[in-house]
Design a protein around this motif. Structure first.
Motif, PDB file in Angstrom:
ATOM      1  N   ASN A  53      14.067   5.152  -6.308  1.00 23.77           N
ATOM      2  CA  ASN A  53      12.878   5.736  -5.469  1.00 23.77           C
ATOM      3  C   ASN A  53      11.889   4.548  -6.537  1.00 23.77           C
ATOM      4  OD1 ASN A  53      14.699   6.433  -3.216  1.00 23.77           O
ATOM      5  ND2 ASN A  53      13.020   8.530  -3.127  1.00 23.77           N
ATOM      6  N   ARG A  54      11.675   4.946  -7.545  1.00 28.74           N
ATOM      7  CA  ARG A  54      10.216   4.403  -8.067  1.00 28.74           C
ATOM      8  C   ARG A  54      10.314   2.913  -8.081  1.00 28.74           C
ATOM      9  NH1 ARG A  54       6.224   6.737  -9.723  1.00 28.74           N
ATOM     10  NH2 ARG A  54       6.018   5.332 -11.583  1.00 28.74           N
ATOM     11  N   ALA A  55      12.242   3.072  -8.817  1.00 23.55           N
ATOM     12  CA  ALA A  55      12.416   1.310  -8.829  1.00 23.55           C
ATOM     13  C   ALA A  55      12.413   0.313  -7.760  1.00 23.55           C
ATOM     14  CB  ALA A  55      13.739   1.159  -9.447  1.00 23.55           C
ATOM     15  N   SER A  56      12.628   1.510  -6.610  1.00 29.34           N
ATOM     16  CA  SER A  56      12.642   0.124  -5.022  1.00 29.34           C
ATOM     17  C   SER A  56      12.152   0.700  -5.068  1.00 29.34           C
ATOM     18  CB  SER A  56      14.328   1.227  -4.344  1.00 29.34           C
ATOM     19  OG  SER A  56      15.066   1.707  -4.677  1.00 29.34           O
TER      20      SER A  56
ATOM     21  N   SER B 210       0.556  -0.945   0.254  1.00 28.21           N
ATOM     22  CA  SER B 210      -0.120  -0.279  -0.066  1.00 28.21           C
ATOM     23  C   SER B 210       1.221   0.668  -0.271  1.00 28.21           C
ATOM     24  CB  SER B 210      -0.915  -0.205   1.189  1.00 28.21           C
ATOM     25  OG  SER B 210      -1.340   0.665   1.395  1.00 28.21           O
ATOM     26  N   GLU B 211       2.496   1.203   0.895  1.00 28.23           N
ATOM     27  CA  GLU B 211       3.057   2.385   0.717  1.00 28.23           C
ATOM     28  C   GLU B 211       4.068   3.149  -0.644  1.00 28.23           C
ATOM     29  OE1 GLU B 211       3.504   5.322   3.371  1.00 28.23           O
ATOM     30  OE2 GLU B 211       2.415   4.139   4.535  1.00 28.23           O
ATOM     31  N   MET B 212       3.865   1.619  -0.685  1.00 20.69           N
ATOM     32  CA  MET B 212       4.998   1.551  -2.015  1.00 20.69           C
ATOM     33  C   MET B 212       3.790   2.464  -2.872  1.00 20.69           C
ATOM     34  SD  MET B 212       7.987   1.380  -0.997  1.00 20.69           S
ATOM     35  CE  MET B 212       8.147   1.252   0.641  1.00 20.69           C
ATOM     36  N   LYS B 213       2.204   1.482  -3.337  1.00 17.18           N
ATOM     37  CA  LYS B 213       2.030   2.214  -4.400  1.00 17.18           C
ATOM     38  C   LYS B 213       1.368   3.724  -4.472  1.00 17.18           C
ATOM     39  CE  LYS B 213      -0.101  -2.593  -5.357  1.00 17.18           C
ATOM     40  NZ  LYS B 213      -1.682  -3.200  -6.064  1.00 17.18           N
ATOM     41  N   SER B 214       1.333   4.383  -3.487  1.00 22.39           N
ATOM     42  CA  SER B 214       0.638   5.126  -3.107  1.00 22.39           C
ATOM     43  C   SER B 214       1.662   6.357  -3.140  1.00 22.39           C
ATOM     44  CB  SER B 214       0.788   5.664  -0.987  1.00 22.39           C
ATOM     45  OG  SER B 214       0.583   6.967  -1.228  1.00 22.39           O
ATOM     46  N   PHE B 215       2.933   5.800  -2.819  1.00 24.01           N
ATOM     47  CA  PHE B 215       4.685   6.240  -3.571  1.00 24.01           C
ATOM     48  C   PHE B 215       4.118   6.766  -5.075  1.00 24.01           C
ATOM     49  CE2 PHE B 215       8.711   6.625  -4.896  1.00 24.01           C
ATOM     50  CZ  PHE B 215       9.199   7.587  -4.482  1.00 24.01           C
ATOM     51  N   LEU B 216       4.587   5.441  -5.627  1.00 23.63           N
ATOM     52  CA  LEU B 216       3.638   5.149  -7.039  1.00 23.63           C
ATOM     53  C   LEU B 216       3.104   5.943  -7.824  1.00 23.63           C
ATOM     54  CD1 LEU B 216       5.015   1.817  -7.901  1.00 23.63           C
ATOM     55  CD2 LEU B 216       6.640   3.762  -8.174  1.00 23.63           C
TER      56      LEU B 216
END
Length: 92
Positions: A78-81, A39-45
């Motif tokens: 960061n997007r790749a990460s 959820s956090e990573m998708k939000s960042f993306l």
């Protein structure tokens, strides 16, 4: 962007605080932590999609993108990460 470790620590603190009665097995706890990471990573993306669009539009227009790539290098890294973290916890 929060790191996977930060997200994991926050999720585990919530579990340890007893905020969730239904997390009664280790698998459910692991699933909860993984869901929080995703959820956090998708939000960042989603919050940085505009950068990819901006660079893509410059490419389509035949403009030099070197300055944009330099300016947004950390965000692109960061997007790749974030994508790697999602793939790691989702088995993808």
């Amino acid at each position: 962007m929060k790191t996977v470790q930060e997200i994991t620590d926050i999720a585990n603190a919530r579990i340890d605080a007893g905020l969730f009665d239904d997390l009664d097995t280790e698998q459910k706890k692991t699933d909860y932590v993984n869901d929080q990471i995703i959820s956090e990573m998708k939000s960042f993306l989603v919050s940085t999609d505009w950068i990819v669009v901006k660079i893509s539009e410059a490419l389509i227009k035949g403009q030099d993108t070197a300055a944009l790539l330099t300016k947004y290098d950390e965000d692109l890294t960061n997007r790749a990460s974030a994508r790697a973290a999602i793939n790691s916890v989702s088995g993808g």
